[in-house]
Design a protein around this motif. Structure first.
Motif, PDB file in Angstrom:
ATOM      1  N   SER A   1       0.986  -1.079  -0.063  1.00  0.00           N
ATOM      2  CA  SER A   1       0.166  -0.260   0.028  1.00  0.00           C
ATOM      3  C   SER A   1       0.908   1.167   0.159  1.00  0.00           C
ATOM      4  O   SER A   1       0.076   2.477  -1.065  1.00  0.00           O
ATOM      5  N   LYS A   2       1.953   1.114   0.914  1.00  0.00           N
ATOM      6  CA  LYS A   2       2.601   2.263   0.830  1.00  0.00           C
ATOM      7  C   LYS A   2       4.374   1.859   0.248  1.00  0.00           C
ATOM      8  O   LYS A   2       4.859   1.111   0.602  1.00  0.00           O
ATOM      9  N   HIS A   3       5.236   2.678  -0.309  1.00  0.00           N
ATOM     10  CA  HIS A   3       6.139   2.774  -0.238  1.00  0.00           C
ATOM     11  C   HIS A   3       7.349   2.111   0.855  1.00  0.00           C
ATOM     12  O   HIS A   3       7.106   2.690   1.650  1.00  0.00           O
ATOM     13  N   VAL A   4       8.348   1.939  -0.103  1.00  0.00           N
ATOM     14  CA  VAL A   4       9.154   1.054   1.599  1.00  0.00           C
ATOM     15  C   VAL A   4      10.638   1.486   1.015  1.00  0.00           C
ATOM     16  O   VAL A   4      10.984   0.965  -0.473  1.00  0.00           O
ATOM     17  N   ARG A   5      11.338   2.143   1.945  1.00  0.00           N
ATOM     18  CA  ARG A   5      12.673   2.696   1.598  1.00  0.00           C
ATOM     19  C   ARG A   5      13.206   2.578   2.452  1.00  0.00           C
ATOM     20  O   ARG A   5      13.009   2.719   3.598  1.00  0.00           O
TER      21      ARG A   5
END
Ligand code: PHE
Ligand code: ZN
Ligand code: ZN
Length: 310
Positions: free
Chosen positions: A156-160
């Motif tokens: 759902s959200k980007h991960v860095r």
């Protein structure tokens, strides 16, 4: 003869579809599937810690920023992530010792305007191999990243993920990132520093904060009743100063465990969480508490999944 029957069957099918369509169209949308984080393999984490120990041993006994031990650590992390399918950026930090690189790894997918960022400093001090401080956090983060890549869930959200250069001389790598790349896309920054302390405590910075909930829930679920962190400072600082919500896990540095803490967490009262803090004896395997490292790694995966997986 057969024609009317065919129509009758066709009508019956159409009626059935009409009966079904409005029902499904008016129903509430299903809640998003909550996918639990898989257990992260502690043996994978320990393999990375052992690699960092070997890298230090082969490069003058340390992994300090501006030394070959740092550069080989950066190569190890970057190459492992690239092989796992991450988009890896080696960011030259021009204000760091030796202009060393931050390693930034993006997992494709998820809403990039609401990025969940998780980081650990990759450098150590010059006095030793820097194993609890901070091969532990670096290795935990690396194995969480590899676990995410292997699971490949819908994001759902980007991960860095980030491995910072030169934390030890004043949070230089993370400061450089915040100043030059900016944080407008970062919803939350999570930090790991010293997560395998031999005389472990279980600490969360900003314990009551809403972005600490997954860390708190996970450790509470293990019966570990985490406490507010009282030691300072790490790479969450530059993010917090830039207005980004942060949370931060540690099993403790040079402060001394109380008898109340020893009663609930085990270990030795009256002794530092890490008696080898910033010393030559911060080495593997002697200075790593495998149980603590396992808990903190799984807490990190739990938070990544809670925040970013559908
Ligand atoms: N960040 C400090 C260091 O790397 C010490 C520290 C570790 C402080 C963990 C708080 C928690 O030396
Ligand atoms: Zn540290
Ligand atoms: Zn340190």
């Amino acid at each position: 003869m057969s024609r009317p029957r065919f129509i009758a069957i066709g009508t019956a099918v159409a009626a059935l579809m009409l009966a079904l369509v409005p029902a499904s169209a008016t129903a509430e949308p299903p809640p998003p599937t909550v996918v639990a984080a898989p257990d992260v393999d502690i043996n994978g984490v320990l393999d990375h810690v052992s690699q960092f120990q070997s890298i230090a041993a082969a490069n003058g006994g340390n992994r300090a920023s501006g030394t070959p031990g740092y550069d080989r650590s950066a190569d190890y992390v970057a190459d492992t992530l690239t092989a796992a399918g991450f988009s890896v950026t080696r960011q030259a930090c021009t204000t760091c010792n030796g202009q060393d690189e931050n390693i930034i790894a993006d997992w494709p997918g998820g809403d990039t305007a609401n990025t969940v960022m998780v980081g650990a400093h990759l450098d150590g001090v010059r006095y030793g191999p820097g194993i609890n401080d901070n091969a532990s956090g670096s290795a935990a983060l690396l194995e969480v990243a590899l676990t995410l890549a292997a699971a490949d869930p819908v994001m759902s959200k980007h991960v860095r993920f980030a491995w910072w250069a030169d934390e030890e001389s004043g949070l230089r790598g993370s400061n450089y990132y915040v100043r030059t790349t900016g944080v407008s896309d970062i919803e939350v920054y999570l930090n790991l520093d010293m997560v395998g302390s031999p005389n472990a405590g279980y600490f969360i910075d900003n314990l009551a904060g809403s972005y600490s909930t997954p860390f708190r829930d996970y450790l509470d679920g293990q019966g570990l009743a985490p406490e507010e962190m009282t030691e300072c400072c790490s790479d969450d600082g530059p993010f917090r100063n830039a207005g980004v919500p942060t949370s931060f896990l540690s099993t403790g540095a040079s402060k001394v465990k109380t008898s109340a803490q020893a009663a609930k967490w085990g270990g030795t009262a009256g002794r530092s969480y890490d008696p080898c803090y910033h010393s030559s004896c911060d080495s593997y395997p002697g200075n790593i508490n495998t149980t603590a490292l396992d808990h903190m790694t799984d807490a990190t995966a739990h938070a990544v999944w809670e925040f970013a997986v559908q």
